[in-house]
Design a protein around this motif. Sequence first.
Motif, short mmCIF file in Angstrom:
data_model
loop_
_atom_site.label_atom_id
_atom_site.label_comp_id
_atom_site.label_asym_id
_atom_site.label_seq_id
_atom_site.Cartn_x
_atom_site.Cartn_y
_atom_site.Cartn_z
N MET A 27 51.08 22.35 -2.99
CA MET A 27 51.20 23.16 -4.21
C MET A 27 50.12 22.75 -5.19
O MET A 27 50.07 21.63 -5.65
CB MET A 27 52.58 22.95 -4.85
N SER A 28 49.21 23.65 -5.49
CA SER A 28 48.12 23.35 -6.42
C SER A 28 48.63 23.30 -7.84
O SER A 28 49.44 24.12 -8.25
CB SER A 28 47.04 24.42 -6.31
N LEU A 29 48.12 22.35 -8.61
CA LEU A 29 48.53 22.23 -10.00
C LEU A 29 47.38 22.52 -10.95
O LEU A 29 47.41 22.17 -12.11
CB LEU A 29 49.08 20.83 -10.27
N SER A 48 50.96 24.50 -14.88
CA SER A 48 51.26 25.31 -13.70
C SER A 48 50.22 26.42 -13.54
O SER A 48 49.40 26.65 -14.42
CB SER A 48 52.66 25.93 -13.81
N THR A 79 52.46 28.69 -8.86
CA THR A 79 53.40 27.57 -8.87
C THR A 79 54.37 27.59 -10.04
O THR A 79 55.24 26.73 -10.14
CB THR A 79 52.64 26.23 -8.91
N LYS A 95 58.13 27.52 -9.12
CA LYS A 95 58.59 26.24 -8.58
C LYS A 95 58.71 25.18 -9.67
O LYS A 95 59.68 24.43 -9.71
CB LYS A 95 57.61 25.75 -7.51
N ASP A 102 58.59 32.52 -6.75
CA ASP A 102 57.18 32.59 -6.38
C ASP A 102 56.93 33.52 -5.20
O ASP A 102 55.80 33.99 -5.00
CB ASP A 102 56.65 31.19 -6.06
#
Length: 458
Positions: free
Chosen positions: A1-3, A152, A156, A159, A317
Amino acid sequence: MSLSTENTSPGRPATSAPAPARWKQVAAWAAWDWGSASFNAVMTTFVFTVYLTSEQFGDKDHNSAVLGAGLAIAGVAVAVLAPVTGQRSDAGGRRRKWLTVNTLLTCALVAACWFVFPSPDYLILGVALIAAANLFFEFAGVNYNAMLSQISTRATVGKISGLGWAMGYVGGIAALALVLVGFVQPDVGWFGVTSEDGLNIRAVALFSAVWFLLFALPLMFAVPEVPRQDAVARLGILASYKLLFHRIKVLFRTDPHTIYFLLASAVFRDGLAAVFTFGGVIAAGTFGWELSEVIMFAIFGNVVAAVGSVIGGFLDDRSGPKAVIVGSLIGLILAGTAVVVLGPKDQDLLGLQWTGDTTFWIFGLMLCLFVGPAQSASRAFLARLATEGKEGELFGLYATTGRAVSFLAPTLFSACILIFGSQRYGIIGIMAVLLVGLLVLLPVRSPGARKAAAADKE
């Protein structure tokens, strides 16, 4: 999951070389939700408001009505002040500062509940402290929710929003378990505390204030401030309101579905808040549960709510927040209706027999399951719509529209008690608010989570 905090979807312009959000920032942000559970779960839902509405303060139905009125008054104050406080914290680059100030004020008011002794003479003091704490907690929440966009992406946000709500529920489990073991169940609790003069519950207030403060501290340092907008920051209060109304007019002209969502969510979020605010009160007053039983249910309920929030975040998402909200509201209405119809009496239906306690365990846990996803998806919905640099203002409007109708659920809860002569039927008022919110939400256009998520990955 990219932040990564890069935002390229419509409604939020891209910025140059945004700094990546780190896991420690996400963890610090979620820790605030963990700590706030001592206010939400312990003070306003399962312990202190149950104490305030007990026979120790007079007639239970009267106490419930007074509590509802106090929360409604606080809601009016939030409605008037929240959007401009959000706008000014955005513009002044002081989002983190004002979250800190309002969190500290909330903790101080919670600690002051130590002085609420079990007597009708102290009912107004107790309600006033809880109402004022709600006011500053909402102000802190405006800045807290606005920070979601800083940590975020469109892919994301569901989530991470769900993670925050789940942390809040799990924090509630931990706080309630400690309260139960340390202060409520034993005849002589920690530090020699007993139930004489409500000492154990008053000690719970001190515990809740310290708990919230400890877990809020990381966020006060981890997430950086937003850039200052000098032109807006220099505006006075009246000019800030003038700018706010101008922006609302522009928003209504250019993106009316954002306004429609604010109105719809205002209604159903008031119902969601009432489910938790009056849930413990109903368990004690209608189903005759002792405080220890209410807390035990709360622990299981928070487990279920945390699971629901995490699942709802992933579904958000994938399928978009609107689908999650609609499904959750339908589940809440069905479960709440079952509690009203079946009530505290033993049941014998199609050969199945169960007690009133079983009714509340089953359908009460169903309510917990659906509240979390609805709350989390609503926050994520708005975060997807926010323009960068104006998140606080938009979440201020989110708080304002919610509080502008915050009299609905408490008023209908109190009115149904007075009309039908029993606390049990107050649930009808709450379910009516959820139903209206669902009906208003249905025509609102979804922000298109899948399309936005794909844009973030490009």
